[in-house]
Design an enzyme around this catalytic site. Structure first.
Site, mmCIF file in Angstrom:
data_model
loop_
_atom_site.group_PDB
_atom_site.id
_atom_site.type_symbol
_atom_site.label_atom_id
_atom_site.label_comp_id
_atom_site.label_asym_id
_atom_site.label_seq_id
_atom_site.Cartn_x
_atom_site.Cartn_y
_atom_site.Cartn_z
ATOM 1 N N SER A 135 0.768 -1.232 0.163
ATOM 2 C CA SER A 135 -0.162 -0.179 0.079
ATOM 3 C C SER A 135 0.899 1.294 0.050
ATOM 4 O O SER A 135 1.665 1.374 0.870
ATOM 5 C CB SER A 135 -0.819 0.077 1.344
ATOM 6 O OG SER A 135 -1.707 1.051 1.291
ATOM 7 N N LYS A 161 -1.296 -1.180 -4.187
ATOM 8 C CA LYS A 161 -2.323 -0.213 -4.049
ATOM 9 C C LYS A 161 -1.937 1.267 -3.860
ATOM 10 O O LYS A 161 -0.852 1.439 -3.229
ATOM 11 C CB LYS A 161 -3.158 -0.730 -2.857
ATOM 12 C CG LYS A 161 -3.872 0.083 -1.964
ATOM 13 C CD LYS A 161 -4.520 -0.869 -0.882
ATOM 14 C CE LYS A 161 -4.780 0.130 0.479
ATOM 15 N NZ LYS A 161 -5.543 -0.739 1.602
ATOM 16 N N LYS A 163 -3.093 4.904 -2.516
ATOM 17 C CA LYS A 163 -4.019 6.036 -2.014
ATOM 18 C C LYS A 163 -4.449 6.955 -2.794
ATOM 19 O O LYS A 163 -3.806 7.678 -3.513
ATOM 20 C CB LYS A 163 -3.563 6.513 -0.564
ATOM 21 C CG LYS A 163 -3.208 5.294 0.611
ATOM 22 C CD LYS A 163 -4.550 4.903 0.978
ATOM 23 C CE LYS A 163 -4.286 3.993 2.306
ATOM 24 N NZ LYS A 163 -5.503 3.323 2.887
ATOM 25 N N ASP A 188 -7.373 3.190 -2.914
ATOM 26 C CA ASP A 188 -8.260 3.127 -1.605
ATOM 27 C C ASP A 188 -8.274 4.678 -1.217
ATOM 28 O O ASP A 188 -7.323 5.356 -1.189
ATOM 29 C CB ASP A 188 -7.246 2.366 -0.517
ATOM 30 C CG ASP A 188 -8.016 2.550 0.742
ATOM 31 O OD1 ASP A 188 -9.107 2.889 0.807
ATOM 32 O OD2 ASP A 188 -7.456 1.933 1.663
ATOM 33 N N GLU A 213 -11.426 0.714 -3.108
ATOM 34 C CA GLU A 213 -11.553 0.454 -1.733
ATOM 35 C C GLU A 213 -12.092 1.681 -0.978
ATOM 36 O O GLU A 213 -11.807 2.700 -1.344
ATOM 37 C CB GLU A 213 -10.345 -0.118 -1.185
ATOM 38 C CG GLU A 213 -10.358 -0.233 0.217
ATOM 39 C CD GLU A 213 -8.899 -0.700 0.986
ATOM 40 O OE1 GLU A 213 -8.064 -1.167 0.156
ATOM 41 O OE2 GLU A 213 -8.853 -0.880 2.078
ATOM 42 N N ASP A 238 -13.996 -1.399 3.425
ATOM 43 C CA ASP A 238 -13.105 -1.572 4.479
ATOM 44 C C ASP A 238 -13.765 -0.952 5.711
ATOM 45 O O ASP A 238 -14.401 -1.659 6.418
ATOM 46 C CB ASP A 238 -11.699 -0.933 4.138
ATOM 47 C CG ASP A 238 -10.514 -0.922 5.230
ATOM 48 O OD1 ASP A 238 -11.097 -1.254 6.411
ATOM 49 O OD2 ASP A 238 -9.737 -0.260 5.050
ATOM 50 N N LYS A 262 -10.160 -6.863 8.580
ATOM 51 C CA LYS A 262 -9.130 -6.466 9.353
ATOM 52 C C LYS A 262 -9.662 -6.896 10.539
ATOM 53 O O LYS A 262 -10.629 -6.540 11.043
ATOM 54 C CB LYS A 262 -8.735 -4.857 9.599
ATOM 55 C CG LYS A 262 -8.111 -4.272 8.167
ATOM 56 C CD LYS A 262 -8.099 -2.816 8.396
ATOM 57 C CE LYS A 262 -7.766 -2.207 6.937
ATOM 58 N NZ LYS A 262 -7.626 -0.696 6.931
ATOM 59 N N GLY A 290 -4.179 -3.905 6.252
ATOM 60 C CA GLY A 290 -2.969 -3.520 7.174
ATOM 61 C C GLY A 290 -3.410 -2.226 7.888
ATOM 62 O O GLY A 290 -4.145 -1.618 7.240
HETATM 63 O O1 SMG Z 1 -0.044 -1.663 6.840
HETATM 64 O O2 SMG Z 1 0.489 -1.504 5.154
HETATM 65 C C1 SMG Z 1 -0.177 -1.225 5.766
HETATM 66 C C2 SMG Z 1 -1.200 -0.150 5.624
HETATM 67 C C3 SMG Z 1 -2.081 -0.390 4.692
HETATM 68 O O3 SMG Z 1 -3.275 1.181 3.401
HETATM 69 C C4 SMG Z 1 -3.285 0.716 4.545
HETATM 70 N N1 SMG Z 1 -4.237 0.780 5.309
HETATM 71 O O4 SMG Z 1 -7.244 1.971 4.971
HETATM 72 O O5 SMG Z 1 -6.533 0.047 4.395
HETATM 73 C C5 SMG Z 1 -6.429 1.078 4.967
HETATM 74 C C6 SMG Z 1 -5.166 1.642 5.337
HETATM 75 C C7 SMG Z 1 -5.552 2.281 6.664
HETATM 76 C C8 SMG Z 1 -4.082 2.623 7.500
HETATM 77 S S1 SMG Z 1 -4.204 4.205 8.147
HETATM 78 C C9 SMG Z 1 -3.893 3.914 9.710
HETATM 79 MG MG MG Z 2 -8.240 0.807 3.354
#
Ligand code: SMG
Ligand code: MG
Length: 380
Positions: A135, A161, A163, A188, A213, A238, A262, A290
């Site tokens: 990510s 992925k 953001k 995402d 996402e 999510d 999660k 994650g």
């Molecule tokens: O652990 O690599 C990781 C982060 C993966 O993008 C990630 N998480 O919305 O899925 C999600 C985000 C939330 C993390 S913000 C604390």
């Molecule tokens: Mg997410």
């Protein structure tokens, strides 16, 4: 099994690189670590709440409060035949899934250690390697994004992925597609859009993304269903999936075609397994999300991701992307084929370095079962 002692710590670790989502940029991680003791064994659960209530309504402080005042008294000294009894034992406490999950997952670790089995085995896992995706947060420039993608593809990750948020979406996807062709790619949004953006989001359809996402609000299902009807790209939920029941509703409404699991979001491993099984029955593929976990939480995620219907690469990447050093040694590594080996030692199966935990600790509290408590106060 009995939990005789529960230790709560607030830890702080610097991140190797900043991580930016549609709601914030972070440069360090603060999180709670739960340590349970029972039958001479020690087990761990990492809480995925954060300092602020931006990803979810929980924070480290709310989790600290709820674990101390409400969860610890409900689990300490209680005879549990199996860790799947923990979540129902906490039913009176509404919400606070991240706080519940930290304790519940530590209870599974304790149970697995007592059985002498790796967590994957007691969870019902079916594989000894998991597929790893990466990510990549919002960057300062499209060039910087391209460099990051290049670096992660060279490391072997099976999917990228990125953001997105309004102002950092179509051009970012266009950049990755122009530079790296048809690599498995998803985006995402962390709830950054509204249904009024449907036409704009539909512009992403031509890039062949594996999914988008959580484009809409964090607790929304109905608007996601309306959006999915207007998009060719599958929606993955999510934030919206806070329970198995929410997933039932989302699937019935057609609000998503994929779900990210999660355990912290749904209250632990037992609820994650129920969610996984529900999705399997409905032909909804799942993948493991994650939360920038340390190696302790990362190992916990790896074990859950060995279940059959985790058929897409998860956001479970190498330790070195996040913390150096990690709290575990050796760290989690991703092999050149983009897979991670599942630890095979009992419980989490990773080697935790107590000194590093001590150095990262900001705050600590200990709770003991009523009987053990008098023993401790007598100095026994
Ligand atoms: O652990 O690599 C990781 C982060 C993966 O993008 C990630 N998480 O919305 O899925 C999600 C985000 C939330 C993390 S913000 C604390
Ligand atoms: Mg997410």
């Amino acid at each position: 099994m009995q939990i005789e002692r529960l230790e709560l710590r607030l830890l702080k670790l610097p991140l190797v690189q900043f991580f930016e989502t549609s709601f914030s940029r972070v440069v360090e991680k603060q999180f709670l670590l739960v340590t349970l003791e029972g039958g001479g064994l020690t087990a761990y659960g990492e809480c995925v709440a954060d300092v602020d209530p931006y990803y979810s309504s929980e924070t480290n402080d709310t989790a600290w409060h709820v674990i101390s005042a409400f969860i610890a008294p409900r689990v300490l000294g209680v005879e549990l035949a199996h860790p799947r009894e923990v979540f129902p034992a906490l039913k009176a406490i509404r919400g606070h899934n991240m706080a519940k999950a930290a304790v519940e997952m530590a209870a599974w670790d304790l149970y697995a250690r007592q059985q002498g089995q790796p967590l994957t085995r007691v969870l019902g896992g079916t594989r000894d390697r998991i597929a790893s995706g990466v990510s990549i947060g919002i960057q300062d420039s499209l060039d910087q994004l391209a460099r990051k993608v290049e670096h992660e593809l060279a490391a072997g990750y099976q999917r990228i992925k990125i953001k997105i948020k309004p102002g950092w979406d179509v051009a970012a996807v266009e950049t990755v597609r122009a530079r790296f062709g048809s690599v498995p790619l998803m985006v995402d949004a962390n709830a950054a859009y509204t249904l009024a953006d449907a036409a704009h989001l539909a512009a992403l359809d031509r890039y062949g993304l594996t999914m988008i996402e959580q484009p809409l609000d964090y607790d929304d299902i109905a608007d996601h269903a309306a959006l999915q009807r207007q998009l060719a790209t599958p929606i993955c939920l999510d934030e919206s999936i806070k329970s198995v029941h929410a997933a039932e509703q989302a699937i019935a409404a057609g609000a998503c075609r994929i779900i990210n699991i999660k355990p912290g979001r749904v209250g632990g491993y037992a609820e994650s397994i129920r969610l996984h099984d529900l999705c399997a029955r409905h032909g909804i593929p799942v993948w493991h999300g994650g939360m920038l976990e340390s190696g302790i939480g990362r190992a916990a995620n790896i074990h859950l991701a060995t279940l059959e219907n985790f058929s897409l690469p998860g956001d479970i990447a190498a330790s070195q992307r996040y913390f150096n050093p990690d709290l575990i040694d050796p760290p989690i590594v991703v092999d050149a084929d983009g897979t991670i080996a599942v630890p095979q030692e009992p419980g989490l199966g990773v080697s935790i370095v107590p000194d590093r935990i001590d150095r990262a600790t900001l705050r600590r509290a200990v709770f003991v079962a009523p009987l053990a408590s008098s023993a401790v106060s007598r100095g026994v």
